[in-house]
Design an enzyme around this catalytic site. Structure first.
Site, mmCIF file in Angstrom:
data_model
loop_
_atom_site.group_PDB
_atom_site.id
_atom_site.type_symbol
_atom_site.label_atom_id
_atom_site.label_comp_id
_atom_site.label_asym_id
_atom_site.label_seq_id
_atom_site.Cartn_x
_atom_site.Cartn_y
_atom_site.Cartn_z
ATOM 1 C CG HIS A 209 -22.292 32.807 13.589
ATOM 2 N ND1 HIS A 209 -22.020 33.864 12.766
ATOM 3 C CD2 HIS A 209 -21.122 32.124 13.733
ATOM 4 C CE1 HIS A 209 -20.741 33.838 12.409
ATOM 5 N NE2 HIS A 209 -20.180 32.787 12.982
ATOM 6 C CB CYS A 240 -20.601 32.747 7.533
ATOM 7 S SG CYS A 240 -19.788 31.515 6.491
ATOM 8 C CG ASN A 249 -18.866 35.156 15.752
ATOM 9 O OD1 ASN A 249 -18.402 35.688 14.772
ATOM 10 N ND2 ASN A 249 -18.660 33.891 16.031
#
Length: 305
Positions: A209, A240, A249
């Site tokens: 990420h 997340c 990401n």
């Protein structure tokens, strides 16, 4: 610099990207986006999740999306599966690859799965074994490998133990995740040194990420160590839901640009990728965070900063 000649990019935007957006994309928009992604040259797309809708309402239409996309023989279509019930639905959807998941830290595993790490293994083993019986490959995500939002540092021995158990239960590939974007190049160098001693590089992927803008730097370290499989999300979409502040990401379009400029083949058509990014940005009504999209927007006169 010793670098690979080819890298496989695994697009996770339709699952990892959309699951954390406040706005729920209509089913037809998801299908349209996945169909565009299938035309870019990507060989792998994680299209949805069969987690219970009450936990991830953004992907409640998993079965319909899976059934209605235009599949290409050159693309593997994967989905996240938490348990046996999720697997039953994934099989009904004829998913090519089953993705299971757990965390390397106890606290994050409890927050994410509501179970201890020890209690998670039997559930994942059942899914992996049953998926194999149905002729499906299995991929495992290990989250918080480089740091946990609740526990802080995660010991490498804990990561290696989990990977040992996952491979022993028949998992084909493990994706090591920097869930909150805390990793830095020196840490990645150390972790991959330890991983390389134990496992085949061809069975390990990296899932970075970009919370702190370090994802491409970390990928460069992995490339120099011979790793060739990376997860990414087009435009940097996502995050997340159980890691506050974690951005999406690494952006697929930024990653493709870097790799191709380095002379590393990806098999991905940058023009088609930009079209797919433009589509989902317009449909979602939010600006994507990738550098490539910012440049594209400025050229089109749609973004001023």
């Amino acid at each position: 610099m010793e670098i690979p000649e080819f890298v496989q990019i695994k697009e996770v935007g339709p699952r990892d990207g959309l699951q954390n957006e406040m706005n729920i994309a209509p089913t037809e928009q998801k299908i349209g986006w996945i169909d565009l992604l299938s035309e870019t040259g990507l060989s792998y797309i994680e299209i949805t999740s069969f987690v219970a809708p009450k936990w991830i309402p953004q992907l409640a239409d998993a079965l319909e999306v899976s059934r209605k996309i235009k599949r290409k023989d050159t693309v593997t279509y994967a989905a996240l599966v938490p348990n046996r019930k999720g697997l039953e639905n994934a099989l009904l959807a004829n998913i090519d690859e089953v993705s299971i998941f757990m965390s390397a830290s106890e606290a994050h595993n409890q927050k994410n799965i509501n179970k201890s790490i020890a209690d998670t293994f039997p559930i994942l083993q059942e899914v992996a074994e049953d998926a194999s019986k149905e002729g499906k490959t299995t991929r495992a995500y290990v989250s918080t490998v480089f740091g946990c939002p609740y526990e802080g540092e995660v010991q490498i021995d804990a990561v290696l133990h989990i990977c040992d158990k996952l491979f022993a239960m028949g998992v084909d590939e493990i994706s090591l995740g920097d869930t909150i974007g805390i990793a830095h190049p020196k840490q990645v160098d150390f972790v991959l040194d330890e991983v390389t001693k134990r496992f085949n590089k061809d069975r390990i992927a990296l899932h970075f990420h970009d919370t702190r803008g370090m994802a491409l730097a970390n990928i460069l370290v992995a490339l120099k160590k011979g790793y060739t499989i990376f997860d990414s999300s087009l435009g940097g979409l996502g995050g997340c839901p159980y890691a506050l502040g974690a951005s999406g990401n690494v952006a697929t379009d930024d990653l493709v640009y870097m790799l191709e400029r380095m002379g590393i083949r990806t098999g991905i058509d940058g023009r088609m990728l930009a079209e797919a990014a433009d589509y989902i940005q317009k449909q979602m009504g939010i600006p994507l965070s990738s550098k490539q999209m910012a440049i594209h927007e400025k050229k089109e006169g749609r973004r001023v900063n």
